[in-house]
Design an enzyme around this catalytic site. Structure first.
Site, PDB file in Angstrom:
ATOM      1  N   TYR A   1     -38.541  12.239  63.938  1.00 50.75           N
ATOM      2  CA  TYR A   1     -39.856  12.824  63.665  1.00 50.75           C
ATOM      3  C   TYR A   1     -40.735  12.843  64.918  1.00 50.75           C
ATOM      4  O   TYR A   1     -41.047  13.877  65.462  1.00 50.75           O
ATOM      5  CB  TYR A   1     -40.569  12.037  62.562  1.00 50.75           C
ATOM      6  CG  TYR A   1     -40.187  12.393  61.140  1.00 50.75           C
ATOM      7  CD1 TYR A   1     -39.016  13.071  60.841  1.00 50.75           C
ATOM      8  CD2 TYR A   1     -41.001  12.024  60.077  1.00 50.75           C
ATOM      9  CE1 TYR A   1     -38.673  13.373  59.535  1.00 50.75           C
ATOM     10  CE2 TYR A   1     -40.677  12.331  58.773  1.00 50.75           C
ATOM     11  CZ  TYR A   1     -39.512  13.002  58.498  1.00 50.75           C
ATOM     12  OH  TYR A   1     -39.183  13.313  57.205  1.00 50.75           O
TER      13      TYR A   1
ATOM     14  N   GLU B   1     -40.425   6.584  51.866  1.00 47.59           N
ATOM     15  CA  GLU B   1     -40.494   5.471  52.813  1.00 47.59           C
ATOM     16  C   GLU B   1     -41.378   4.342  52.299  1.00 47.59           C
ATOM     17  O   GLU B   1     -41.136   3.179  52.576  1.00 47.59           O
ATOM     18  CB  GLU B   1     -41.013   5.981  54.155  1.00 47.59           C
ATOM     19  CG  GLU B   1     -41.039   4.934  55.250  1.00 47.59           C
ATOM     20  CD  GLU B   1     -41.466   5.510  56.585  1.00 47.59           C
ATOM     21  OE1 GLU B   1     -41.089   4.944  57.622  1.00 47.59           O
ATOM     22  OE2 GLU B   1     -42.168   6.537  56.602  1.00 47.59           O
TER      23      GLU B   1
END
Length: 388
Positions: A128, A244
């Site tokens: 990311y 997450e």
């Protein structure tokens, strides 16, 4: 006995019986700032868990999981932490990519990747953040272009956890030339063991290398390794971030409590507890830990209802700041001794490592500043921050 209590007892008994023998020395090994510890042995332990059916317990049974309820998953993570079992090595695949593929992947992607995550045969990392797009994920510049039946990926990722030990990376890349912000992004599954990929571990203040830079210079992956449709990467990436901050947070708090108890024990032994200011900070730390748990339970209520609320962002700010302050408290309790390494050349004790590594808590997985913007703009409806 309820099904949750039965599940908890079954897993607790299994841990008691199996975290022994060759695995007994792994108790407490690994974790933030210590991911280098006994990595091969911890990988063997996790594959032992897989053989007994104790990986991916929250996944549906048709994908190799146990179909555990939310409450059972909480019990799993709490018992694992209470047993002081070693830090997991396959958690990024299990907790982030796996649920994402179950939600957005094609049947072929699920068939190819999910069994290997369950068996801990392939390890994953998350592509990311970039040098100019850390918490601001929409600013990514890594690009990917279709060349026949393959995507060709060029760009750089940074702060990539465990990239040096991973086989694959799920990469957010810009696949529509000229697109900006969250438009034109795609979510690609990219193998790391190939020409065109270079992984450079980053040495941190702890002296360890949990994070890495990853350079893609014409790296390739099959055209079918895009999750969701091309251009839908933002939606898929946001779903991954939602996974997450799931049930594992309650297990994390067991570790936090163990750290706080160690600080309290040291304060009693070295006399720091006689200082009323130290006693007050310990009290505030204990109260903060209870708040973290209460907010996590509130967040899980939202998850169970199918709509995670602002508690996820609130919780990230609170626990990250709390943990950083616990590291500062630990150093003040250590006193002057905290300035000395335990041994040459840079052998840190647990309190020093806590202090140094917890500085990153308010940065990774969405910095405090970004989380505050999310809460202000998306939850409270305040005017958006001025952007160039």
């Amino acid at each position: 006995m309820s099904s949750v209590e039965e599940f908890r007892a079954e897993f607790r008994d299994w841990l008691r019986a199996d975290l022994t023998g060759e695995f007994a020395t792994l108790r407490g090994r690994g974790g933030p700032g210590r991911e280098h510890e006994a990595f091969a042995e911890r990988l063997a332990w996790e594959r032992h868990m897989a053989a007994a059916g104790w990986t991916c317990v929250g996944w549906p049974k048709e994908y190799g999981g146990r179909g555990a309820t939310l409450e059972q998953q909480v019990a799993f993570h709490e018992e694992y932490a209470l047993a002081d079992a070693p830090a997991r090595v396959g958690h990024i695949g299990e907790q982030l990519l796996g649920p994402t593929l179950i939600a957005f992947g094609t049947p072929g992607q699920r068939e190819r990747f999910l069994p290997r995550i369950v068996a801990v045969e392939e390890l994953w990392c998350q592509g990311y953040s970039e040098p100019d797009a850390g918490s601001d994920l929409a600013g990514v510049r890594t690009r990917a272009e279709l060349d026949g039946e393959e995507w060709v990926v060029t760009g750089q990722k940074i702060w990539t956890s465990l990239a040096h030990a991973s086989d694959w990376c799920f990469v957010v890349a810009r696949t529509e030339p000229g697109s900006t912000r969250h438009h034109g992004l795609s979510y690609l599954l990219v193998p790391l063991d190939q020409p065109g990929v270079e992984v450079r571990p980053i040495t941190q203040m702890t002296g360890t290398c949990e994070f890495s830079e990853v350079f893609f210079d014409g790296a390739r992956t099959p055209a079918g390794n895009v999750v969701g449709a091309p251009g839908e990467g933002w939606k898929v990436a946001m779903a991954t971030l939602g996974f997450e901050r799931g049930v594992s947070t309650l297990g994390q708090q067991v570790g936090f409590r163990r750290e706080l108890e160690a600080v309290i024990d040291l304060a009693k032994r070295n006399g720091a507890a006689e200082d009323p200011l130290i006693r007050d900070r310990i009290t505030q730390a204990w109260i903060g830990l209870e708040i973290i748990r209460g907010n996590a339970l509130r967040m899980l209520d939202g998850v169970a209802a199918g709509a995670p609320g602002p508690e996820a962002s609130i919780g990230k700010i609170f626990w990250a700041t709390w943990h950083r302050e616990l590291g500062e408290l630990a150093m003040d309790v250590c006193g002057a001794d905290g300035m000395l390494a335990a041994g040459p050349p840079y052998d840190l004790d647990d309190f020093q490592r806590l202090f140094l590594f917890s500085r990153s808590d308010t940065i990774y997985a969405g910095s405090n500043e970004i989380q505050r913007n999310i809460i202000a703009e998306r939850v409270l409806g305040l005017p958006k921050e001025a952007r160039p």
